[in-house]
Design a protein around this motif. Structure first.
Motif, PDB file in Angstrom:
ATOM      1  N   GLY A 252       4.000 -79.414  18.456  1.00  7.45           N
ATOM      2  CA  GLY A 252       4.646 -79.906  19.658  1.00  7.45           C
ATOM      3  C   GLY A 252       3.952 -81.129  20.223  1.00  7.45           C
ATOM      4  N   PHE A 253       4.410 -81.544  21.380  1.00  3.79           N
ATOM      5  CA  PHE A 253       3.805 -82.637  22.132  1.00  3.79           C
ATOM      6  C   PHE A 253       3.342 -82.100  23.484  1.00  3.79           C
ATOM      7  CE2 PHE A 253       6.289 -85.141  19.199  1.00  3.79           C
ATOM      8  CZ  PHE A 253       5.622 -86.358  19.086  1.00  3.79           C
ATOM      9  N   SER A 254       2.150 -82.481  23.889  1.00  2.02           N
ATOM     10  CA  SER A 254       1.733 -82.202  25.261  1.00  2.02           C
ATOM     11  C   SER A 254       2.335 -83.264  26.172  1.00  2.02           C
ATOM     12  CB  SER A 254       0.211 -82.213  25.369  1.00  2.02           C
ATOM     13  OG  SER A 254      -0.302 -83.472  24.975  1.00  2.02           O
ATOM     14  N   ARG A 255       2.448 -82.917  27.464  1.00  2.00           N
ATOM     15  CA  ARG A 255       2.942 -83.840  28.477  1.00  2.00           C
ATOM     16  C   ARG A 255       1.791 -84.199  29.413  1.00  2.00           C
ATOM     17  NH1 ARG A 255       6.900 -82.624  25.006  1.00  2.00           N
ATOM     18  NH2 ARG A 255       9.010 -82.548  25.860  1.00  2.00           N
ATOM     19  N   LEU A 256       1.584 -85.474  29.631  1.00  2.00           N
ATOM     20  CA  LEU A 256       0.541 -85.958  30.525  1.00  2.00           C
ATOM     21  C   LEU A 256       1.199 -86.763  31.637  1.00  2.00           C
ATOM     22  CD1 LEU A 256      -1.838 -87.049  27.664  1.00  2.00           C
ATOM     23  CD2 LEU A 256      -2.440 -85.353  29.393  1.00  2.00           C
ATOM     24  N   ILE A 257       0.903 -86.416  32.887  1.00  2.00           N
ATOM     25  CA  ILE A 257       1.556 -87.026  34.038  1.00  2.00           C
ATOM     26  C   ILE A 257       0.516 -87.782  34.856  1.00  2.00           C
ATOM     27  CG2 ILE A 257       3.173 -86.648  35.918  1.00  2.00           C
ATOM     28  CD1 ILE A 257       4.084 -85.500  33.192  1.00  2.00           C
ATOM     29  N   SER A 258       0.859 -88.983  35.271  1.00  2.00           N
ATOM     30  CA  SER A 258      -0.133 -89.866  35.912  1.00  2.00           C
ATOM     31  C   SER A 258      -0.467 -89.484  37.347  1.00  2.00           C
ATOM     32  CB  SER A 258       0.350 -91.318  35.867  1.00  2.00           C
ATOM     33  OG  SER A 258       1.559 -91.460  36.593  1.00  2.00           O
ATOM     34  N   ASP A 259       0.437 -88.777  38.059  1.00  2.00           N
ATOM     35  CA  ASP A 259       0.167 -88.405  39.449  1.00  2.00           C
ATOM     36  C   ASP A 259       0.952 -87.152  39.807  1.00  2.00           C
ATOM     37  OD1 ASP A 259       2.829 -89.166  40.862  1.00  2.00           O
ATOM     38  OD2 ASP A 259       2.326 -90.983  39.741  1.00  2.00           O
ATOM     39  N   LEU A 260       0.672 -86.605  40.967  1.00  2.00           N
ATOM     40  CA  LEU A 260       1.306 -85.360  41.413  1.00  2.00           C
ATOM     41  C   LEU A 260       2.488 -85.618  42.354  1.00  2.00           C
ATOM     42  CD1 LEU A 260      -1.779 -83.023  42.041  1.00  2.00           C
ATOM     43  CD2 LEU A 260      -0.369 -83.262  39.982  1.00  2.00           C
ATOM     44  N   ASN A 261       3.039 -86.823  42.304  1.00  2.00           N
ATOM     45  CA  ASN A 261       4.232 -87.137  43.105  1.00  2.00           C
ATOM     46  C   ASN A 261       3.962 -86.955  44.606  1.00  2.00           C
ATOM     47  OD1 ASN A 261       6.911 -88.003  43.356  1.00  2.00           O
ATOM     48  ND2 ASN A 261       7.713 -85.908  43.333  1.00  2.00           N
ATOM     49  N   SER A 262       2.804 -87.430  45.025  1.00  2.00           N
ATOM     50  CA  SER A 262       2.372 -87.401  46.438  1.00  2.00           C
ATOM     51  C   SER A 262       1.967 -86.012  46.935  1.00  2.00           C
ATOM     52  CB  SER A 262       3.463 -87.976  47.361  1.00  2.00           C
ATOM     53  OG  SER A 262       3.742 -89.330  47.037  1.00  2.00           O
ATOM     54  N   HIS A 263       1.987 -84.994  46.059  1.00  2.00           N
ATOM     55  CA  HIS A 263       1.541 -83.660  46.468  1.00  2.00           C
ATOM     56  C   HIS A 263       0.017 -83.575  46.365  1.00  2.00           C
ATOM     57  CE1 HIS A 263       5.628 -82.222  46.556  1.00  2.00           C
ATOM     58  NE2 HIS A 263       5.811 -82.478  45.271  1.00  2.00           N
ATOM     59  N   SER A 264      -0.582 -82.826  47.252  1.00  2.00           N
ATOM     60  CA  SER A 264      -1.984 -82.472  47.073  1.00  2.00           C
ATOM     61  C   SER A 264      -2.073 -81.407  45.991  1.00  2.00           C
ATOM     62  CB  SER A 264      -2.568 -81.931  48.379  1.00  2.00           C
ATOM     63  OG  SER A 264      -1.979 -80.670  48.702  1.00  2.00           O
ATOM     64  N   LYS A 265      -3.272 -81.172  45.502  1.00  2.00           N
ATOM     65  CA  LYS A 265      -3.462 -80.124  44.504  1.00  2.00           C
ATOM     66  C   LYS A 265      -2.979 -78.782  45.042  1.00  2.00           C
ATOM     67  CE  LYS A 265      -7.185 -77.512  42.234  1.00  2.00           C
ATOM     68  NZ  LYS A 265      -8.663 -77.428  42.033  1.00  2.00           N
ATOM     69  N   GLU A 266      -3.315 -78.469  46.275  1.00  2.00           N
ATOM     70  CA  GLU A 266      -2.941 -77.181  46.863  1.00  2.00           C
ATOM     71  C   GLU A 266      -1.422 -77.066  47.011  1.00  2.00           C
ATOM     72  OE1 GLU A 266      -7.010 -78.023  47.282  1.00  2.00           O
ATOM     73  OE2 GLU A 266      -5.287 -79.233  47.995  1.00  2.00           O
ATOM     74  N   GLU A 267      -0.764 -78.144  47.453  1.00  2.00           N
ATOM     75  CA  GLU A 267       0.701 -78.135  47.569  1.00  2.00           C
ATOM     76  C   GLU A 267       1.354 -77.945  46.210  1.00  2.00           C
ATOM     77  OE1 GLU A 267       1.288 -81.131  51.408  1.00  2.00           O
ATOM     78  OE2 GLU A 267       1.233 -81.941  49.356  1.00  2.00           O
ATOM     79  N   ALA A 368      -3.163 -87.240  36.042  1.00  2.00           N
ATOM     80  CA  ALA A 368      -3.522 -86.234  37.044  1.00  2.00           C
ATOM     81  C   ALA A 368      -3.415 -84.822  36.507  1.00  2.00           C
ATOM     82  CB  ALA A 368      -2.629 -86.385  38.279  1.00  2.00           C
ATOM     83  N   VAL A 369      -2.488 -84.583  35.589  1.00  2.00           N
ATOM     84  CA  VAL A 369      -2.250 -83.228  35.101  1.00  2.00           C
ATOM     85  C   VAL A 369      -1.667 -83.298  33.692  1.00  2.00           C
ATOM     86  CG1 VAL A 369       0.103 -83.126  36.098  1.00  2.00           C
ATOM     87  CG2 VAL A 369      -1.158 -80.991  35.676  1.00  2.00           C
ATOM     88  N   GLY A 370      -1.967 -82.277  32.898  1.00  2.00           N
ATOM     89  CA  GLY A 370      -1.436 -82.193  31.543  1.00  2.00           C
ATOM     90  C   GLY A 370      -0.908 -80.806  31.241  1.00  2.00           C
ATOM     91  N   PHE A 371       0.121 -80.730  30.409  1.00  2.00           N
ATOM     92  CA  PHE A 371       0.745 -79.466  30.039  1.00  2.00           C
ATOM     93  C   PHE A 371       0.845 -79.351  28.520  1.00  2.00           C
ATOM     94  CE2 PHE A 371       2.537 -80.783  34.109  1.00  2.00           C
ATOM     95  CZ  PHE A 371       2.383 -79.646  34.887  1.00  2.00           C
ATOM     96  N   ALA A 372       0.639 -78.131  28.020  1.00  2.00           N
ATOM     97  CA  ALA A 372       0.843 -77.847  26.602  1.00  2.00           C
ATOM     98  C   ALA A 372       1.673 -76.573  26.479  1.00  2.00           C
ATOM     99  CB  ALA A 372      -0.483 -77.693  25.870  1.00  2.00           C
TER     100      ALA A 372
END
Length: 411
Positions: A252-267, A368-372
């Motif tokens: 498969g491919f992992s997804r890497l996203i550059s930012d959290l779309n203005s959300h804080s980590k907790e949000e 900012a975040v990655g998914f596999a």
């Protein structure tokens, strides 16, 4: 029934085969291409990159004409030879991690049109048209479409008997891959192979959706421009490498996203809890072990995300894909990524067990975040194709990855 035919391959002279064949152009870095072109005068990269010596930046038809001229030079100087009779070719690839063996042959553009050759990915129209124009000018196809079929004892027996003989080619490339090529010379064996493929209800595209679509466009245009069209002209077919399902290696491919779309980590974590059960593994790498389970790396920590049984309804085979679940529940509604092909905030990284790379990329600050997730299996891919559905971009990374220039199909 699938029409799979032998053809007269243009192929490297035996002593030069290992020097001629190349990976797909996109697989090389600029430095690697420069090194190949500088140090290997036989590389197929010289054909598809003819402006290298001239430092010319021509594009479009003028560049395509240069490619054709360089190809003809290779034929004239004996780098390439052409078989005098049509053959089926058995091709085996051995890598440090995988081995596969199948048939190189000509597949029917009409079968693609009739959905006998089935698809599971969308294609981009402008890329189809560009490659169709390329085919029209250069007059050859050098990189096979990867097709697969359900395991078939007759075809596999023919392959096994052929590979027990001395190979036409046997060479090793610099990345430690071993390559073998055989011709099926016995007419009865060739007819048995043609007949067996004809008995198969469907073939499935594993890799090469754009090449298949472009070849079909080229066939349609050529047919319309030929008042004496018979259906047997070479333009009605395209170069294919056809292997049993069991030989496919699907990652498969992992997804890497550059930012959290203005959300804080907790949000962000709070929003995820609506449809996912979350467990924090801290710095311990978490690898998904089952469907609907995701690995997430965020702010120096790994998390498991398990889809809750309530809150997300699946309607068809496509909606059950983990790549679709990730998009429908996280990427689009929370991270605001709507266009998986063109949004510059998302990047993809291929391969199995790639959580180390996800960690490296996120820790670098670029993302900012990655998914596999687990890749889909062949059964899921076929079901998508049977239902005339398509997968999201970068749902599968399928091997083998094929070489250009080993067997060339001329129109």
């Amino acid at each position: 029934m699938a029409e799979i035919l032998p053809f007269k391959a243009v192929r490297p002279a035996k002593a030069k085969a290992g020097l001629v064949v190349s990976r797909s152009y996109q697989d090389y870095s600029k430095a690697e291409i420069a090194a190949q072109l500088e140090n290997n005068p036989y590389s197929f990269l010289h054909i598809i990159n003819p402006e290298y010596e001239l430092q010319d930046q021509n594009v479009g038809e003028s560049r395509f004409k240069m490619i054709k001229e360089r190809f003809l030079q290779y034929k004239q100087d004996g780098t390439f030879i052409k078989d005098k009779k049509p053959f089926y070719y058995v091709y085996k690839i051995e890598t440090p991690h995988n081995s596969c063996c199948g048939i190189i042959a000509a597949a029917s553009a009409e079968d693609y049109d009739k959905n006998i050759i089935k698809k599971h990915e969308d294609t981009i129209v402008h890329r189809e048209i560009l490659f169709k124009e390329y085919l029209k000018v250069v007059g050859f196809n050098a990189e096979p479409v990867l097709l697969t079929f359900p395991d078939n004892t007759t075809i596999e027996s023919i392959i096994s008997e052929t590979t027990a003989t001395t190979a036409e080619y046997e060479f090793t490339t610099t990345d430690s891959e071993k390559h073998y090529l055989w011709k099926i010379s016995n007419p009865e064996t060739a007819e048995s192979l043609r007949s067996e493929f004809a008995s198969i209800g469907s073939l499935y595209i594993a890799d090469g959706h754009h090449r298949s679509a472009s070849s079909t466009l080229f066939a349609q245009e050529s047919r319309a421009n030929n008042p004496n069209h018979t259906g047997k002209e070479p333009y009605n077919y395209f170069l294919s490498y056809i292997i049993p399902e069991k030989n496919l290696k699907i990652d498969g491919f992992s997804r890497l996203i550059s930012d959290l779309n203005s959300h804080s980590k907790e949000e962000f974590l709070f929003l995820l809890k609506k449809n996912f059960s979350i467990k924090n593994y801290e710095e311990k790498i978490f690898v998904p072990a089952e469907k609907h389970e995701f690995s997430m790396y965020l702010d120096g920590q790994f998390y498991s995300l398990q889809l809750k049984k309530t809150g997300y309804q699946t309607e068809d085979s496509r909606s059950k894909l983990d790549a679709v679940i990730l998009y429908d529940n996280i990427l689009k509604p929370i991270l605001g990524i709507k266009d998986l092909r063109n949004d510059k905030r998302i990047s993809y990284f291929p391969g199995k067990d790639n959580n180390v790379e996800i960690k490296r990329q996120v820790d670098s600050g670029k993302f900012a975040v990655g998914f596999a997730m687990l890749p889909p299996g062949i059964t899921e891919i076929k079901q998508i194709a049977e239902e005339n559905l398509t997968m999201p971009p970068k749902s599968t990374y399928i091997e083998p990855k094929l070489r250009s220039g080993l067997t060339i199909y001329e129109f």
